[in-house]
Design a protein around this motif. Structure first.
Motif, PDB file in Angstrom:
ATOM      1  N   LYS A 134    -118.893 -70.093   9.627  1.00 33.58           N
ATOM      2  CA  LYS A 134    -119.109 -71.136  10.644  1.00 33.58           C
ATOM      3  C   LYS A 134    -119.182 -70.485  12.019  1.00 33.58           C
ATOM      4  O   LYS A 134    -118.386 -69.614  12.341  1.00 33.58           O
ATOM      5  CB  LYS A 134    -117.988 -72.162  10.602  1.00 33.58           C
ATOM      6  CG  LYS A 134    -117.923 -72.867   9.255  1.00 33.58           C
ATOM      7  CD  LYS A 134    -117.375 -74.239   9.375  1.00 33.58           C
ATOM      8  CE  LYS A 134    -117.396 -74.899   8.014  1.00 33.58           C
ATOM      9  NZ  LYS A 134    -118.259 -76.015   7.965  1.00 33.58           N
ATOM     10  N   LYS A 135    -120.154 -70.945  12.808  1.00 32.74           N
ATOM     11  CA  LYS A 135    -120.313 -70.437  14.172  1.00 32.74           C
ATOM     12  C   LYS A 135    -119.860 -71.536  15.124  1.00 32.74           C
ATOM     13  O   LYS A 135    -120.363 -72.652  15.087  1.00 32.74           O
ATOM     14  CB  LYS A 135    -121.755 -70.050  14.456  1.00 32.74           C
ATOM     15  CG  LYS A 135    -121.919 -69.440  15.834  1.00 32.74           C
ATOM     16  CD  LYS A 135    -123.315 -68.905  16.027  1.00 32.74           C
ATOM     17  CE  LYS A 135    -123.379 -68.128  17.315  1.00 32.74           C
ATOM     18  NZ  LYS A 135    -124.166 -68.740  18.321  1.00 32.74           N
ATOM     19  N   TYR A 136    -118.912 -71.177  15.965  1.00 28.89           N
ATOM     20  CA  TYR A 136    -118.348 -72.128  16.920  1.00 28.89           C
ATOM     21  C   TYR A 136    -119.053 -72.011  18.268  1.00 28.89           C
ATOM     22  O   TYR A 136    -119.683 -70.986  18.554  1.00 28.89           O
ATOM     23  CB  TYR A 136    -116.838 -71.896  17.050  1.00 28.89           C
ATOM     24  CG  TYR A 136    -116.108 -72.404  15.829  1.00 28.89           C
ATOM     25  CD1 TYR A 136    -115.708 -73.732  15.759  1.00 28.89           C
ATOM     26  CD2 TYR A 136    -115.881 -71.578  14.731  1.00 28.89           C
ATOM     27  CE1 TYR A 136    -115.071 -74.222  14.623  1.00 28.89           C
ATOM     28  CE2 TYR A 136    -115.251 -72.065  13.596  1.00 28.89           C
ATOM     29  CZ  TYR A 136    -114.852 -73.384  13.551  1.00 28.89           C
ATOM     30  OH  TYR A 136    -114.247 -73.877  12.430  1.00 28.89           O
ATOM     31  N   PRO A 137    -118.942 -73.049  19.112  1.00 30.10           N
ATOM     32  CA  PRO A 137    -119.610 -73.033  20.425  1.00 30.10           C
ATOM     33  C   PRO A 137    -119.229 -71.826  21.291  1.00 30.10           C
ATOM     34  O   PRO A 137    -120.032 -71.381  22.102  1.00 30.10           O
ATOM     35  CB  PRO A 137    -119.156 -74.337  21.083  1.00 30.10           C
ATOM     36  CG  PRO A 137    -118.803 -75.232  19.948  1.00 30.10           C
ATOM     37  CD  PRO A 137    -118.276 -74.324  18.862  1.00 30.10           C
ATOM     38  N   ASN A 138    -118.035 -71.277  21.090  1.00 25.15           N
ATOM     39  CA  ASN A 138    -117.623 -70.107  21.874  1.00 25.15           C
ATOM     40  C   ASN A 138    -118.221 -68.810  21.312  1.00 25.15           C
ATOM     41  O   ASN A 138    -117.794 -67.728  21.666  1.00 25.15           O
ATOM     42  CB  ASN A 138    -116.097 -70.013  21.931  1.00 25.15           C
ATOM     43  CG  ASN A 138    -115.468 -69.806  20.555  1.00 25.15           C
ATOM     44  OD1 ASN A 138    -116.170 -69.723  19.546  1.00 25.15           O
ATOM     45  ND2 ASN A 138    -114.150 -69.741  20.515  1.00 25.15           N
ATOM     46  N   ALA A 193    -120.667 -74.942  13.387  1.00 28.11           N
ATOM     47  CA  ALA A 193    -119.412 -75.595  13.003  1.00 28.11           C
ATOM     48  C   ALA A 193    -119.445 -77.093  13.276  1.00 28.11           C
ATOM     49  O   ALA A 193    -118.827 -77.865  12.543  1.00 28.11           O
ATOM     50  CB  ALA A 193    -118.242 -74.948  13.739  1.00 28.11           C
ATOM     51  N   LYS A 194    -120.169 -77.511  14.293  1.00 27.17           N
ATOM     52  CA  LYS A 194    -120.209 -78.928  14.656  1.00 27.17           C
ATOM     53  C   LYS A 194    -121.234 -79.708  13.842  1.00 27.17           C
ATOM     54  O   LYS A 194    -120.928 -80.756  13.272  1.00 27.17           O
ATOM     55  CB  LYS A 194    -120.563 -79.047  16.143  1.00 27.17           C
ATOM     56  CG  LYS A 194    -119.651 -79.930  16.930  1.00 27.17           C
ATOM     57  CD  LYS A 194    -120.094 -79.972  18.376  1.00 27.17           C
ATOM     58  CE  LYS A 194    -118.872 -79.997  19.256  1.00 27.17           C
ATOM     59  NZ  LYS A 194    -119.187 -80.068  20.659  1.00 27.17           N
ATOM     60  N   THR A 195    -122.460 -79.192  13.796  1.00 26.05           N
ATOM     61  CA  THR A 195    -123.564 -79.956  13.205  1.00 26.05           C
ATOM     62  C   THR A 195    -123.884 -79.564  11.762  1.00 26.05           C
ATOM     63  O   THR A 195    -124.570 -80.307  11.070  1.00 26.05           O
ATOM     64  CB  THR A 195    -124.847 -79.763  14.029  1.00 26.05           C
ATOM     65  OG1 THR A 195    -125.250 -78.386  13.950  1.00 26.05           O
ATOM     66  CG2 THR A 195    -124.634 -80.175  15.470  1.00 26.05           C
ATOM     67  N   GLY A 196    -123.451 -78.390  11.331  1.00 27.72           N
ATOM     68  CA  GLY A 196    -123.788 -77.914   9.986  1.00 27.72           C
ATOM     69  C   GLY A 196    -125.175 -77.301   9.894  1.00 27.72           C
ATOM     70  O   GLY A 196    -125.611 -76.911   8.814  1.00 27.72           O
ATOM     71  N   THR A 197    -125.868 -77.206  11.025  1.00 24.78           N
ATOM     72  CA  THR A 197    -127.202 -76.607  11.060  1.00 24.78           C
ATOM     73  C   THR A 197    -127.145 -75.165  10.576  1.00 24.78           C
ATOM     74  O   THR A 197    -126.237 -74.414  10.922  1.00 24.78           O
ATOM     75  CB  THR A 197    -127.765 -76.648  12.508  1.00 24.78           C
ATOM     76  OG1 THR A 197    -127.738 -77.990  12.968  1.00 24.78           O
ATOM     77  CG2 THR A 197    -129.177 -76.118  12.559  1.00 24.78           C
ATOM     78  N   ASP A 198    -128.144 -74.779   9.782  1.00 21.01           N
ATOM     79  CA  ASP A 198    -128.221 -73.411   9.267  1.00 21.01           C
ATOM     80  C   ASP A 198    -128.649 -72.464  10.386  1.00 21.01           C
ATOM     81  O   ASP A 198    -129.733 -72.589  10.939  1.00 21.01           O
ATOM     82  CB  ASP A 198    -129.211 -73.348   8.105  1.00 21.01           C
ATOM     83  CG  ASP A 198    -129.268 -71.987   7.429  1.00 21.01           C
ATOM     84  OD1 ASP A 198    -128.615 -71.037   7.892  1.00 21.01           O
ATOM     85  OD2 ASP A 198    -129.977 -71.883   6.408  1.00 21.01           O
ATOM     86  N   LEU A 199    -127.794 -71.507  10.715  1.00 19.21           N
ATOM     87  CA  LEU A 199    -128.053 -70.523  11.771  1.00 19.21           C
ATOM     88  C   LEU A 199    -128.209 -69.106  11.218  1.00 19.21           C
ATOM     89  O   LEU A 199    -128.223 -68.138  11.978  1.00 19.21           O
ATOM     90  CB  LEU A 199    -126.896 -70.535  12.785  1.00 19.21           C
ATOM     91  CG  LEU A 199    -126.596 -71.870  13.461  1.00 19.21           C
ATOM     92  CD1 LEU A 199    -125.343 -71.764  14.308  1.00 19.21           C
ATOM     93  CD2 LEU A 199    -127.781 -72.317  14.299  1.00 19.21           C
ATOM     94  N   THR A 200    -128.337 -68.991   9.902  1.00 16.85           N
ATOM     95  CA  THR A 200    -128.374 -67.678   9.257  1.00 16.85           C
ATOM     96  C   THR A 200    -129.465 -66.789   9.833  1.00 16.85           C
ATOM     97  O   THR A 200    -129.218 -65.632  10.182  1.00 16.85           O
ATOM     98  CB  THR A 200    -128.552 -67.829   7.735  1.00 16.85           C
ATOM     99  OG1 THR A 200    -127.584 -68.752   7.242  1.00 16.85           O
ATOM    100  CG2 THR A 200    -128.400 -66.496   7.034  1.00 16.85           C
ATOM    101  N   ARG A 201    -130.683 -67.319   9.936  1.00 14.53           N
ATOM    102  CA  ARG A 201    -131.796 -66.500  10.438  1.00 14.53           C
ATOM    103  C   ARG A 201    -131.522 -66.000  11.855  1.00 14.53           C
ATOM    104  O   ARG A 201    -131.786 -64.843  12.169  1.00 14.53           O
ATOM    105  CB  ARG A 201    -133.108 -67.287  10.407  1.00 14.53           C
ATOM    106  CG  ARG A 201    -133.656 -67.492   9.004  1.00 14.53           C
ATOM    107  CD  ARG A 201    -134.933 -68.314   8.962  1.00 14.53           C
ATOM    108  NE  ARG A 201    -135.825 -68.188  10.090  1.00 14.53           N
ATOM    109  CZ  ARG A 201    -136.675 -67.164  10.298  1.00 14.53           C
ATOM    110  NH1 ARG A 201    -136.737 -66.182   9.429  1.00 14.53           N
ATOM    111  NH2 ARG A 201    -137.467 -67.144  11.353  1.00 14.53           N
ATOM    112  N   SER A 202    -130.998 -66.863  12.721  1.00 13.06           N
ATOM    113  CA  SER A 202    -130.774 -66.414  14.100  1.00 13.06           C
ATOM    114  C   SER A 202    -129.694 -65.332  14.154  1.00 13.06           C
ATOM    115  O   SER A 202    -129.787 -64.400  14.959  1.00 13.06           O
ATOM    116  CB  SER A 202    -130.440 -67.587  15.021  1.00 13.06           C
ATOM    117  OG  SER A 202    -129.129 -68.017  14.854  1.00 13.06           O
ATOM    118  N   ILE A 203    -128.689 -65.418  13.301  1.00 10.84           N
ATOM    119  CA  ILE A 203    -127.646 -64.383  13.256  1.00 10.84           C
ATOM    120  C   ILE A 203    -128.234 -63.065  12.733  1.00 10.84           C
ATOM    121  O   ILE A 203    -127.958 -61.989  13.267  1.00 10.84           O
ATOM    122  CB  ILE A 203    -126.435 -64.845  12.401  1.00 10.84           C
ATOM    123  CG1 ILE A 203    -125.738 -66.039  13.059  1.00 10.84           C
ATOM    124  CG2 ILE A 203    -125.479 -63.695  12.146  1.00 10.84           C
ATOM    125  CD1 ILE A 203    -125.128 -65.749  14.418  1.00 10.84           C
TER     126      ILE A 203
END
Length: 181
Positions: A12-16, A48-58
């Motif tokens: 999970k990626k948090y806003p911080n 962490a908030k929306t559940g959006t997949d961020l794998t590619r950006s990471i």
């Protein structure tokens, strides 16, 4: 196959900007995510908030860091060409082409590693045996690279044929109906 082999690890990626590994219940860094990639572990990074997949950006962040430090793998010219494909009619095919090309390269690398396996394990490997091994590698490498280039050429020709078919279909839709007599 065990449950851990089939389960996808959730990060999970948090806003911080912190990354939280739900499997280990600990915060991790991009270097830790890179280690997961290197170990071929399946994972997904979610907001962490929306559940959006961020794998590619990471993953792109990791590539950016790798390109910025040390010796870059992607030249400026190559990056420019990749950027030009965005929004281009062949964008979808280009991704598939690159993926297949990289897979072909990995296959060649695996074959080479398989052939050289045992050379380093053997305590009785003499300089003469090493010389014989290396002399046999040149033709094999030439053959594998020839196959790689041939596969690459076939993929490119297939992409061109698909583009021609799509263009014909598109142009056919714009043709005027036949005149009535």
């Amino acid at each position: 196959m065990s449950q851990s082999e089939t389960a996808v690890r959730v990060i999970k990626k948090y806003p911080n900007r912190r990354l939280y590994d739900t499997e280990t219940s600990a915060y991790i860094t991009l270097a830790d995510v890179k280690s997961l990639v290197m170990e071929a572990q399946r994972f997904i990074v979610q907001d962490a908030k929306t559940g959006t997949d961020l794998t590619r950006s990471i993953l792109l962040q990791i590539i950016l860091e790798e390109e910025a430090g040390g010796v870059p793998m992607l030249s400026t010219a190559m990056l420019e060409q990749l950027i030009r494909f965005y929004g281009h009619a062949m964008q979808g095919m280009m991704g598939s082409y690159l993926e297949k090309t990289v897979q072909a390269f990995i296959d060649i690398q695996g074959k080479l590693a398989e052939q050289s396996r045992g050379l380093y394990d053997s305590g009785s490997f003499s300089p003469e045996m090493w010389s014989q091994f290396l002399s046999g590698q040149a033709p094999m490498l030439q053959g594998m690279m020839g196959n790689y280039l041939e596969q690459s050429k076939k993929l490119y020709v297939q992409m061109q044929e698909q583009m021609q078919q799509q263009a014909k279909q598109m142009m056919g839709a714009f043709q005027a109906p036949p005149a009535k007599k």
